[in-house]
Design an enzyme around this catalytic site. Sequence first.
Site, PDB file in Angstrom:
ATOM      1  N   HIS A 317      39.039  38.877  40.880  1.00 54.19           N
ATOM      2  CA  HIS A 317      38.630  37.473  40.946  1.00 54.19           C
ATOM      3  C   HIS A 317      37.118  37.315  41.024  1.00 54.19           C
ATOM      4  O   HIS A 317      36.375  38.269  41.272  1.00 54.19           O
ATOM      5  CB  HIS A 317      39.283  36.787  42.154  1.00 54.19           C
ATOM      6  N   CYS A 336      41.479  43.415  47.314  1.00 48.51           N
ATOM      7  CA  CYS A 336      41.326  42.883  45.959  1.00 48.51           C
ATOM      8  C   CYS A 336      39.937  43.237  45.423  1.00 48.51           C
ATOM      9  O   CYS A 336      39.080  43.716  46.164  1.00 48.51           O
ATOM     10  CB  CYS A 336      41.544  41.379  45.947  1.00 48.51           C
TER      11      CYS A 336
END
Length: 417
Positions: A317, A336
């Site tokens: 992201h 992440c």
Amino acid sequence: MRTSRRFFLSGASALAATMIAGGASAQDVIADILKSSGRGNWDDQFDARASQGGKVASTLPIVSLQTVAYTEQAIAQYQNIVAQGGWEPVPDTKKLQLGVIDPDVVPLRRRLMISGDLAQSAGLSEAFDSYVDAAVKRFQARHGLPSDGTLGQYSYAAMNVSAQVRLGQLQTNLQRLHERAGTLGNRYVLVDIPGAQIEAVENDRVVLRHTAVVGKIDRQTPIVDSKINEIIVNPYWNAPVSIVRKDIIPLMRKDPNYLKDSNIRLFAPDGSEVDPLTVDWSTDDAEKYRFRQDPGAGNAMASVKINFPSPDGVYMHDTPQQSLFGKMMRFDSSGCVRVQNVRDLVTWILRDTPGWSRQHFEAAIKSGENIPVQVTNPVPVFFLYISAWSTGPGVVQFRDDIYGLDGANELQITSAL
């Protein structure tokens, strides 16, 4: 691990070619360095090859059959260095940089010559001249450090890992490369976890390279083998239970307005919205709720989320904290992967998805609307742990063994400093 005689000889040849501007054999390299003259001041006429070797920057993917062959050559090179006694530690108490004249520059020169970053013709003077500067920058680039030519704690720590340990690191990673080289396909995204780096690869060539932020030591980014099947523009962020437990609940105990100020809404298991002020934050009861942050500039994923099936629930992201990409050690996430210049990567992923040109993508971001986009041709994505490899003769890359998977404490530089 066995290395063939052919690769040993070619590796030794690479060592001779990258470490010497004359014709001495690999067996004589370290002996010749020890006897090297004290040339090396600015008024001397240097050999044009005083700093040489292959370019560190390369479009060769980290995981490829060519990388395997070059890494085998590097192992032969390091076996030769170890057989000759390796290198001595460089004194690490001073800030050495261009313009300094200091006795400690002599062992620095010797160290750089042995690893092939500085040619023997540069001599062993006490002057930190332009050739030493170029050699230090090359060393730093090979170790994933800022190439500023200044010797600081991270550069010294990387430089003073022994040749024997570096050899072991190469051998460990050669096995990892062997397992995956030639299996990733013609078009894929690779996240190299210890390198905190992303490669978009097409036809055995890196077409995009991105700086990344990966998981902390206590919240590690997992190994992933999946396909990118969805891009979410202006995503909602749903906080995982680990972050709720470790971060959000303690923050709410300190500041009851934290959720409201962060545009994070609270939902009960039945889907109804809950007023945070009605929750008892002194207990862990809040873990049963869902924490959802609305799209917007302050959203934890900023403009875009890159989705793929993963048993660990990880994804890639954007981030509102762009300053993190400038950090030397980018191990700062909860597992992440944050991507610098993520819009370039998303544009490449959506290349075959009708209607999603770069212009349309930018307009969608500007709209602020939450838009999921199915990727027409899902792109394979791999999160791998490669901390040592070679991209050419004399170009040996090393990275910090951030999660301690290479088996030597010396290689966990980040956690040691």
